[in-house]
Design a protein around this motif. Sequence first.
Motif, short mmCIF file in Angstrom:
data_model
loop_
_atom_site.label_atom_id
_atom_site.label_comp_id
_atom_site.label_asym_id
_atom_site.label_seq_id
_atom_site.Cartn_x
_atom_site.Cartn_y
_atom_site.Cartn_z
N GLU A 13 4.14 5.44 -5.33
CA GLU A 13 3.97 5.58 -6.93
C GLU A 13 3.28 6.80 -7.35
O GLU A 13 3.44 7.64 -8.32
CB GLU A 13 3.64 4.39 -7.45
N LYS A 14 2.19 6.68 -6.63
CA LYS A 14 1.04 7.86 -6.97
C LYS A 14 1.73 9.27 -6.89
O LYS A 14 1.53 10.14 -7.71
CB LYS A 14 -0.27 7.74 -6.39
N ASP A 73 2.29 1.76 -3.53
CA ASP A 73 1.25 2.25 -4.38
C ASP A 73 1.30 3.68 -4.15
O ASP A 73 1.15 4.59 -5.17
CB ASP A 73 0.06 1.57 -4.20
N SER A 74 1.10 4.22 -2.68
CA SER A 74 1.09 5.58 -2.53
C SER A 74 2.12 6.30 -2.98
O SER A 74 1.93 7.47 -3.50
CB SER A 74 0.85 5.88 -0.93
N SER A 119 0.76 -1.27 0.07
CA SER A 119 0.01 0.02 -0.01
C SER A 119 0.98 1.11 0.12
O SER A 119 0.52 2.20 -0.61
CB SER A 119 -1.00 0.16 1.31
#
Length: 296
Positions: free
Chosen positions: A175-176, A172-173, A169
């Motif tokens: 990368e965003k 992913d954060s 998680s």
Amino acid sequence: MYPLIVAAVVVFLVLLTLWRTVKIVPQARAGVVERLGRYSRTLSPGLTLVVPFVDRIRDMIDLREQVVSFAPQPVITEDNLVVSIDSVIYFQVTDPKSATYEIANYIQAIEQLTVTTLRNVIGGLALEKTLTSRDEINAQLRGVLDEATGKWGIRVNRVELKAIDPPASIQDSMEKQMRADREKRATILQAEGEKQSAILTAEGEKQAAILRAQGQRESTILAAEGQAKAIGTVFQAIHDGKPDPQLLAYQYLQMLPQIAQGESNKIWIVPTEFQQALGRIGGVLGGGSDDESKSS
């Protein structure tokens, strides 16, 4: 038959004694010798002799620099996030005696000490600091490990973190966030480019307007100078010719039709001098007609 058996036994004992007496230590190795269960000496590389059945070589210690890679370990950061860290240790045995008698298994001891130290170091750092401070973490780990393993006869030369893997998680954060930062930078660069383009365009238009104005000014100046020269030439010619009022009035009468052609010409201005000249011309013309009538 019996003497042969005795001879064979004697030869076997001699060979066994030689085998237990003569030892060859390979290069970059060290042998720890115990005599009757107690440390006696350390064998250096090469051919050496020991007392058979009394001396025993405990271990052959590798003196070369060794590399040990430990399995990923879960570590909690200061902001309570669990990260998985792979570590690699480069160490070298400097004292075979201490490495043999001071610690039972120095490889396992180094691994457990690395895990403990790593958790202490990472526990005081936030995730972002952990991801960007590998050199600092490596230096702290090496300092603690080298100090702790010194009494074991081991020198830690280098510590490296192979990988720091945050949770999925968090990845992913991140990368965003990185994608948003890239888009932001791209937008800023595009805006800067458009700004520079607008500035350059405005500068170009300004320079063009200045050049046009300068051209018009120079053209107007040249035209005015030409008209001034023309007027000066005409005035000089008139001055040289010394015209009388009757001639000027006659020229004015010739120009009247051209003046009347303009649509905006509503009022005609007739100077006093021209009125007097016209009166004189009329008088002359009238006098001439009277003379003709008289002569007739």
